[in-house]
Design an enzyme around this catalytic site. Structure first.
Site, mmCIF file in Angstrom:
data_model
loop_
_atom_site.group_PDB
_atom_site.id
_atom_site.type_symbol
_atom_site.label_atom_id
_atom_site.label_comp_id
_atom_site.label_asym_id
_atom_site.label_seq_id
_atom_site.Cartn_x
_atom_site.Cartn_y
_atom_site.Cartn_z
ATOM 1 N N ARG A 118 25.934 34.971 45.383
ATOM 2 C CA ARG A 118 25.580 34.650 46.784
ATOM 3 C C ARG A 118 26.289 33.406 47.305
ATOM 4 N NH1 ARG A 118 20.331 35.956 44.803
ATOM 5 N NH2 ARG A 118 19.916 38.140 45.225
ATOM 6 N N LYS A 140 37.198 31.795 57.420
ATOM 7 C CA LYS A 140 37.202 33.262 57.533
ATOM 8 C C LYS A 140 37.772 33.805 56.232
ATOM 9 C CE LYS A 140 37.553 34.319 62.438
ATOM 10 N NZ LYS A 140 38.390 34.911 63.489
ATOM 11 N N GLU A 182 52.137 31.012 64.514
ATOM 12 C CA GLU A 182 50.778 30.468 64.651
ATOM 13 C C GLU A 182 50.829 29.042 65.217
ATOM 14 O OE1 GLU A 182 48.185 32.363 64.289
ATOM 15 O OE2 GLU A 182 48.679 33.928 62.837
ATOM 16 N N LYS A 224 42.901 23.542 65.229
ATOM 17 C CA LYS A 224 42.024 24.561 64.629
ATOM 18 C C LYS A 224 40.693 23.942 64.208
ATOM 19 C CE LYS A 224 41.379 28.548 61.895
ATOM 20 N NZ LYS A 224 41.903 29.687 61.175
ATOM 21 N N GLU A 234 32.695 32.232 65.845
ATOM 22 C CA GLU A 234 33.395 32.968 66.902
ATOM 23 C C GLU A 234 32.449 33.629 67.902
ATOM 24 O OE1 GLU A 234 37.108 34.797 65.608
ATOM 25 O OE2 GLU A 234 36.806 36.355 67.115
ATOM 26 N N ARG A 238 36.180 30.077 69.622
ATOM 27 C CA ARG A 238 37.039 30.409 68.476
ATOM 28 C C ARG A 238 37.897 31.645 68.752
ATOM 29 N NH1 ARG A 238 35.957 29.999 61.967
ATOM 30 N NH2 ARG A 238 38.028 30.771 61.399
ATOM 31 N N ASN A 242 42.627 33.915 68.675
ATOM 32 C CA ASN A 242 43.167 35.272 68.535
ATOM 33 C C ASN A 242 44.247 35.572 69.571
ATOM 34 O OD1 ASN A 242 41.359 35.773 66.435
ATOM 35 N ND2 ASN A 242 39.739 36.295 67.881
ATOM 36 N N HIS A 245 46.851 38.164 68.905
ATOM 37 C CA HIS A 245 46.488 38.913 67.698
ATOM 38 C C HIS A 245 46.105 40.365 67.975
ATOM 39 C CE1 HIS A 245 46.753 35.059 65.808
ATOM 40 N NE2 HIS A 245 46.352 35.511 64.646
ATOM 41 N N HIS A 249 47.930 42.939 65.919
ATOM 42 C CA HIS A 249 47.269 43.845 64.964
ATOM 43 C C HIS A 249 47.663 45.289 65.226
ATOM 44 C CE1 HIS A 249 43.852 40.827 63.836
ATOM 45 N NE2 HIS A 249 44.957 40.620 63.163
ATOM 46 N N HIS A 262 52.493 39.509 59.325
ATOM 47 C CA HIS A 262 51.422 39.182 60.277
ATOM 48 C C HIS A 262 51.921 38.204 61.355
ATOM 49 C CE1 HIS A 262 47.417 38.159 61.712
ATOM 50 N NE2 HIS A 262 47.695 36.880 61.524
HETATM 51 P P1 NAD Z 1 51.093 35.897 51.928
HETATM 52 O O1 NAD Z 1 49.892 35.299 51.363
HETATM 53 O O2 NAD Z 1 51.367 37.333 51.640
HETATM 54 O O3 NAD Z 1 52.354 35.024 51.506
HETATM 55 C C1 NAD Z 1 53.631 35.412 51.943
HETATM 56 C C2 NAD Z 1 54.631 35.518 50.772
HETATM 57 O O4 NAD Z 1 55.037 34.209 50.392
HETATM 58 C C3 NAD Z 1 54.056 36.170 49.535
HETATM 59 O O5 NAD Z 1 55.053 36.942 48.930
HETATM 60 C C4 NAD Z 1 53.712 34.978 48.656
HETATM 61 O O6 NAD Z 1 53.668 35.285 47.287
HETATM 62 C C5 NAD Z 1 54.849 34.052 48.977
HETATM 63 N N1 NAD Z 1 54.611 32.634 48.782
HETATM 64 C C6 NAD Z 1 53.486 31.944 49.050
HETATM 65 N N2 NAD Z 1 53.699 30.630 48.903
HETATM 66 C C7 NAD Z 1 54.977 30.487 48.486
HETATM 67 C C8 NAD Z 1 55.786 29.369 48.173
HETATM 68 N N3 NAD Z 1 55.334 28.123 48.326
HETATM 69 N N4 NAD Z 1 57.058 29.587 47.753
HETATM 70 C C9 NAD Z 1 57.536 30.861 47.653
HETATM 71 N N5 NAD Z 1 56.832 31.949 47.972
HETATM 72 C C10 NAD Z 1 55.560 31.751 48.392
HETATM 73 O O7 NAD Z 1 51.119 35.783 53.536
HETATM 74 P P2 NAD Z 1 50.588 34.662 54.541
HETATM 75 O O8 NAD Z 1 51.430 34.795 55.734
HETATM 76 O O9 NAD Z 1 50.434 33.353 53.895
HETATM 77 O O10 NAD Z 1 49.127 35.178 54.894
HETATM 78 C C11 NAD Z 1 48.892 36.390 55.554
HETATM 79 C C12 NAD Z 1 47.448 36.770 55.358
HETATM 80 O O11 NAD Z 1 46.626 35.751 55.919
HETATM 81 C C13 NAD Z 1 47.065 38.057 56.012
HETATM 82 O O12 NAD Z 1 46.298 38.817 55.113
HETATM 83 C C14 NAD Z 1 46.200 37.629 57.186
HETATM 84 O O13 NAD Z 1 45.213 38.572 57.526
HETATM 85 C C15 NAD Z 1 45.583 36.376 56.656
HETATM 86 N N6 NAD Z 1 45.146 35.419 57.674
HETATM 87 C C16 NAD Z 1 43.888 34.922 57.566
HETATM 88 C C17 NAD Z 1 43.440 34.000 58.481
HETATM 89 C C18 NAD Z 1 42.081 33.383 58.315
HETATM 90 O O14 NAD Z 1 41.631 32.672 59.201
HETATM 91 N N7 NAD Z 1 41.418 33.598 57.206
HETATM 92 C C19 NAD Z 1 44.273 33.570 59.523
HETATM 93 C C20 NAD Z 1 45.549 34.092 59.605
HETATM 94 C C21 NAD Z 1 45.992 35.019 58.668
HETATM 95 N N1 GLY Z 2 42.816 32.994 62.627
HETATM 96 C C1 GLY Z 2 41.758 33.060 63.579
HETATM 97 C C2 GLY Z 2 40.549 32.301 63.184
HETATM 98 O O1 GLY Z 2 40.527 31.648 62.156
HETATM 99 O O2 GLY Z 2 39.577 32.327 63.882
#
Ligand code: NAD
Ligand code: GLY
Length: 359
Positions: A118, A140, A182, A224, A234, A238, A242, A245, A249, A262
């Protein structure tokens, strides 16, 4: 090192940003008070950076889970495998999950931390630009479902974020550019001065000039953190985060989550939001051109894929932002002034979708 705080009363936490943080053992040790640590990373990031974490916690009980790399592994099945490791090691409520990686690792590890017994503590060590400016902050967490992205998730704030800007040196160019989308988003949402600053410094930021890149990360996290502090769940402001987005999406979904990153999809989404805002009288043609040029200079794509307006609309209506059957959109009154609305003429949206995605 610069430190910001996400103000959430007794769940407030620091975001530390700086060069070489992964090698500051006392900083890591203070951020992670637990004895039992589950280190979650992936096959790309772990060989580069897990060693520093291991060294910092040589006197603790660290168990590692190294995930395969890729968005397709941000799944309930993969989360299940991480739960298995926690259970097999008899980790209790005082264990801590440490996410070392980009948004995929951070979202999945955070989701596991939110659910295991939990909820256990977790710490984010984001290693992509996108994760440092966005996904590691705000709590998130989620995994994907075959029916949609991030459909299974929870709000679960980390107890700290450690963004070591040195790790960005190994990030592939395309991933860096995706993170830039972003950053541009924050300027568009609420800070026209930051947008203008980006126009001035985009080449240096894109060229990974340390001080300017850190400044861009800091301002992004600051915006942020302020928004999350006002509206963690949100229910209001918040949703501004988006911007771009809902369109993005639709692009990701229509292209099977493999063709577009993304951040790339969000970049085009920002431009589509700007174009619709122009149609509704918010932005001028010159404003839209400024947005297009900044995205282009950041190395991002500015042409939407021809997925068809009807298909785009159908993916948009499956988005989490639908309320009472109506897609709520984030639009712009001006550069630096975004608003959320469900009240817009359908014809304006339809015309914009047709112009961008084709009939
Ligand atoms: P990712 O985590 O897939 O990383 C991108 C690539 O870079 C991967 O191949 C990874 O292995 C590589 N990588 C990471 N760090 C590295 C480094 N320092 N050196 C070399 N390679 C490296 O992609 P991302 O863009 O970081 O994240 C995308 C994800 O984040 C999506 O799933 C999206 O939905 C999510 N997201 C979440 C939120 C949130 O608020 N939680 C906000 C925006 C995006
Ligand atoms: N990436 C959008 C949020 O964190 O609300």
């Amino acid at each position: 090192m610069q430190t910001l705080t996400v103000e959430l009363e007794d769940r407030s936490y620091p975001i530390n940003i700086g060069a070489g943080l992964l090698h500051q053992q006392s900083l890591l040790q203070a951020a992670v008070p637990a004895r039992d640590i589950l280190l979650v990373s992936n096959t790309t990031v772990a060989p580069l950076y897990a060693g520093a974490v291991r060294e910092a916690f040589a006197d603790r009980h660290v168990v590692e889970v190294i995930l395969p790399d890729g968005e397709q592994h941000k799944s309930l099945g993969m989360a299940g495998r991480v739960f298995d490791v926690l259970v097999a090691n008899r980790f209790g409520r005082d264990a801590l999950v440490l996410a070392l990686g980009g948004g995929v690792v951070g979202d999945l590890a955070g989701f596991v931390a939110a659910c295991y017994q939990r909820g256990v503590d977790f710490v984010q060590v984001p290693t992509t630009l996108l994760a440092q400016v966005d996904s590691s902050v705000g709590g998130k967490t989620a995994v994907n479902h075959p029916g949609g992205k991030n459909l299974i998730g929870a709000f679960h704030q980390p107890r700290g974020v450690l963004a070591d800007t040195d790790v960005l040196a190994t990030l592939p160019e395309r991933e860096l550019q995706a993170g830039m989308a972003e950053i541009i988003k924050y300027g568009l949402i609420c800070d026209r001065g930051f947008f203008a600053w980006l126009e001035k410094h985009i080449d240096a930021v894109r060229g990974r000039e340390a001080q300017l890149l850190s400044q861009a990360i800091y301002r992004s996290c600051q915006i942020k953190a302020q928004i999350v502090g006002r509206d963690e769940r949100e229910r209001g402001d918040r949703a501004l985060l988006n911007l771009g987005h809902t369109f993005g999406h639709a692009i990701e979904a229509a292209t099977g989550y493999v063709e577009w990153l993304h951040g790339e999809a969000v970049g085009v989404g920002l431009l589509i939001a700007a174009r619709l805002s122009q149609r509704l009288g918010g932005l001028t043609e010159q404003d839209v051109e400024r947005v297009r040029q900044l995205l282009e200079r950041a190395g991002l794509r500015t042409d939407a894929p021809r997925i068809g307006a009807a298909r785009a609309a159908s993916f948009m209506s499956a988005d989490k932002k639908v309320q009472a059957g109506r897609v709520r959109l984030v639009l712009l009154r001006a550069i630096g002034e975004a608003y959320v609305t469900g009240d817009y003429p359908d014809a304006a949206l339809q015309d914009t979708l047709q112009a961008q995605f084709g009939a």
